[in-house]
Design a protein around this motif. Structure first.
Motif, PDB file in Angstrom:
ATOM      1  N   UNK A   9       0.841  -1.193   0.000  1.00 14.03           N
ATOM      2  CA  UNK A   9       0.000   0.000   0.000  1.00 14.03           C
ATOM      3  C   UNK A   9       0.876   1.242   0.000  1.00 14.03           C
ATOM      4  N   UNK A  10       0.505   2.218  -0.818  1.00 14.47           N
ATOM      5  CA  UNK A  10       1.138   3.527  -0.780  1.00 14.47           C
ATOM      6  C   UNK A  10       0.419   4.340   0.286  1.00 14.47           C
ATOM      7  N   UNK A  11       1.194   4.971   1.163  1.00 15.64           N
ATOM      8  CA  UNK A  11       0.640   5.746   2.274  1.00 15.64           C
ATOM      9  C   UNK A  11       0.793   7.231   1.966  1.00 15.64           C
ATOM     10  N   UNK A  12      -0.331   7.942   1.977  1.00 11.66           N
ATOM     11  CA  UNK A  12      -0.327   9.395   1.769  1.00 11.66           C
ATOM     12  C   UNK A  12      -1.204  10.021   2.840  1.00 11.66           C
ATOM     13  N   UNK A  13      -1.101  11.318   2.973  1.00 12.04           N
ATOM     14  CA  UNK A  13      -1.933  12.046   3.936  1.00 12.04           C
ATOM     15  C   UNK A  13      -2.678  13.163   3.206  1.00 12.04           C
ATOM     16  N   UNK A  14      -3.950  13.332   3.577  1.00 11.71           N
ATOM     17  CA  UNK A  14      -4.717  14.421   2.965  1.00 11.71           C
ATOM     18  C   UNK A  14      -4.416  15.729   3.695  1.00 11.71           C
ATOM     19  N   UNK A  15      -5.135  16.795   3.345  1.00  8.32           N
ATOM     20  CA  UNK A  15      -4.889  18.117   3.912  1.00  8.32           C
ATOM     21  C   UNK A  15      -5.083  18.162   5.430  1.00  8.32           C
ATOM     22  N   UNK A  16      -5.921  17.272   5.950  1.00  7.98           N
ATOM     23  CA  UNK A  16      -6.180  17.258   7.394  1.00  7.98           C
ATOM     24  C   UNK A  16      -5.211  16.345   8.148  1.00  7.98           C
ATOM     25  N   UNK A  17      -4.352  15.644   7.407  1.00  3.66           N
ATOM     26  CA  UNK A  17      -3.409  14.724   8.031  1.00  3.66           C
ATOM     27  C   UNK A  17      -3.916  13.295   8.117  1.00  3.66           C
ATOM     28  N   UNK A  18      -5.138  13.065   7.636  1.00  2.00           N
ATOM     29  CA  UNK A  18      -5.695  11.714   7.655  1.00  2.00           C
ATOM     30  C   UNK A  18      -4.931  10.828   6.672  1.00  2.00           C
ATOM     31  N   UNK A  19      -4.625   9.607   7.100  1.00  2.00           N
ATOM     32  CA  UNK A  19      -3.871   8.668   6.263  1.00  2.00           C
ATOM     33  C   UNK A  19      -4.775   8.069   5.197  1.00  2.00           C
ATOM     34  N   UNK A  20      -4.259   8.036   3.978  1.00  4.03           N
ATOM     35  CA  UNK A  20      -4.943   7.414   2.849  1.00  4.03           C
ATOM     36  C   UNK A  20      -4.066   6.253   2.374  1.00  4.03           C
ATOM     37  N   UNK A  21      -4.610   5.043   2.397  1.00  9.45           N
ATOM     38  CA  UNK A  21      -3.887   3.844   1.955  1.00  9.45           C
ATOM     39  C   UNK A  21      -4.440   3.420   0.602  1.00  9.45           C
ATOM     40  N   UNK A  67      10.546   7.593  -3.042  1.00  2.00           N
ATOM     41  CA  UNK A  67      10.216   8.674  -2.122  1.00  2.00           C
ATOM     42  C   UNK A  67       8.900   8.472  -1.388  1.00  2.00           C
ATOM     43  N   UNK A  68       8.141   7.443  -1.739  1.00  2.00           N
ATOM     44  CA  UNK A  68       6.841   7.189  -1.129  1.00  2.00           C
ATOM     45  C   UNK A  68       6.969   6.352   0.135  1.00  2.00           C
ATOM     46  N   UNK A  69       6.034   6.570   1.037  1.00  2.00           N
ATOM     47  CA  UNK A  69       5.908   5.705   2.200  1.00  2.00           C
ATOM     48  C   UNK A  69       5.003   4.545   1.805  1.00  2.00           C
ATOM     49  N   UNK A  70       5.374   3.331   2.211  1.00  2.00           N
ATOM     50  CA  UNK A  70       4.594   2.142   1.857  1.00  2.00           C
ATOM     51  C   UNK A  70       4.372   1.261   3.080  1.00  2.00           C
ATOM     52  N   UNK A  71       3.394   0.389   2.966  1.00  2.00           N
ATOM     53  CA  UNK A  71       3.180  -0.704   3.914  1.00  2.00           C
ATOM     54  C   UNK A  71       3.180  -2.007   3.143  1.00  2.00           C
ATOM     55  N   UNK A  72       3.866  -3.020   3.687  1.00  3.15           N
ATOM     56  CA  UNK A  72       3.858  -4.358   3.119  1.00  3.15           C
ATOM     57  C   UNK A  72       3.162  -5.298   4.091  1.00  3.15           C
ATOM     58  N   UNK A  73       2.209  -6.059   3.562  1.00  6.10           N
ATOM     59  CA  UNK A  73       1.500  -7.053   4.352  1.00  6.10           C
ATOM     60  C   UNK A  73       1.744  -8.401   3.695  1.00  6.10           C
ATOM     61  N   UNK A  74       2.330  -9.322   4.449  1.00  9.80           N
ATOM     62  CA  UNK A  74       2.674 -10.640   3.922  1.00  9.80           C
ATOM     63  C   UNK A  74       1.805 -11.689   4.601  1.00  9.80           C
ATOM     64  N   UNK A  75       1.095 -12.445   3.771  1.00  5.93           N
ATOM     65  CA  UNK A  75       0.253 -13.535   4.264  1.00  5.93           C
ATOM     66  C   UNK A  75       0.705 -14.834   3.598  1.00  5.93           C
ATOM     67  N   UNK A  76       0.439 -15.924   4.275  1.00  4.39           N
ATOM     68  CA  UNK A  76       0.738 -17.245   3.727  1.00  4.39           C
ATOM     69  C   UNK A  76      -0.481 -18.126   3.928  1.00  4.39           C
ATOM     70  N   UNK A  77      -0.818 -18.898   2.894  1.00  3.32           N
ATOM     71  CA  UNK A  77      -1.919 -19.855   2.988  1.00  3.32           C
ATOM     72  C   UNK A  77      -1.396 -21.204   2.525  1.00  3.32           C
ATOM     73  N   UNK A  78      -1.522 -22.227   3.403  1.00  5.23           N
ATOM     74  CA  UNK A  78      -1.013 -23.541   3.025  1.00  5.23           C
ATOM     75  C   UNK A  78      -2.051 -24.300   2.212  1.00  5.23           C
ATOM     76  N   UNK A  79      -1.679 -25.493   1.778  1.00  2.10           N
ATOM     77  CA  UNK A  79      -2.544 -26.279   0.899  1.00  2.10           C
ATOM     78  C   UNK A  79      -3.805 -26.792   1.602  1.00  2.10           C
ATOM     79  N   UNK A  80      -3.862 -26.688   2.933  1.00  5.07           N
ATOM     80  CA  UNK A  80      -5.038 -27.116   3.696  1.00  5.07           C
ATOM     81  C   UNK A  80      -5.937 -25.939   4.070  1.00  5.07           C
TER      82      UNK A  80
END
Length: 130
Positions: free
Chosen positions: A49-61, A99-112
């Protein structure tokens, strides 16, 4: 599940050869309760996810990239303390993320159908001045 990032996890993989990163690499260890990572059959689901902030400082993902790869797509790594794991190497299509702020989310799903998730990793992609 544990994701480990080096101090400089960035990959520069574009044809122009500039220093700005177009990818990231890190290691993932899948612990099934034995205290050490093991190799497992399954699929990694990774969102960036690219992380940005609007004019009020609220985070936009905004979803910038997502990847779905079987464990067989990644190189094996071994660590004395953490056990067996995977070296994740990802390239993103949007070459304007430097130059962008990012978040990385890593998930794993097994064969079961069992799922695991690592902690969210937030970091800033470097932007180099020329």
């Amino acid at each position: 599940m544990v994701s480990l990032f080096d101090q400089r996890p960035w990959l520069s993989v574009d044809e122009s050869g500039d220093r700005d990163p177009e990818g990231v690499q890190y290691r993932v260890f899948l612990d099934v309760g034995e205290g050490k990572g093991r190799f497992l059959d399954g699929t990694f689901h990774i969102e960036m996810y690219k992380i940005e902030r609007d004019q009020t400082g609220k985070i936009i993902r905004t979803l910038a990239s997502d990847w779905n790869y079987p464990t067989t797509e990644f190189a094996a790594v071994r660590a004395r303390i953490l056990g067996e794991g995977y070296r994740i190497r990802l390239h993103w299509a949007d070459k304007n993320l430097a130059g962008s702020e990012i978040e990385l989310i890593t998930r794993f799903k097994d064969e079961h159908g069992h799922e695991a998730r690592s902690d969210t990793k937030r970091m800033r992609i470097p932007k180099y001045a020329y």
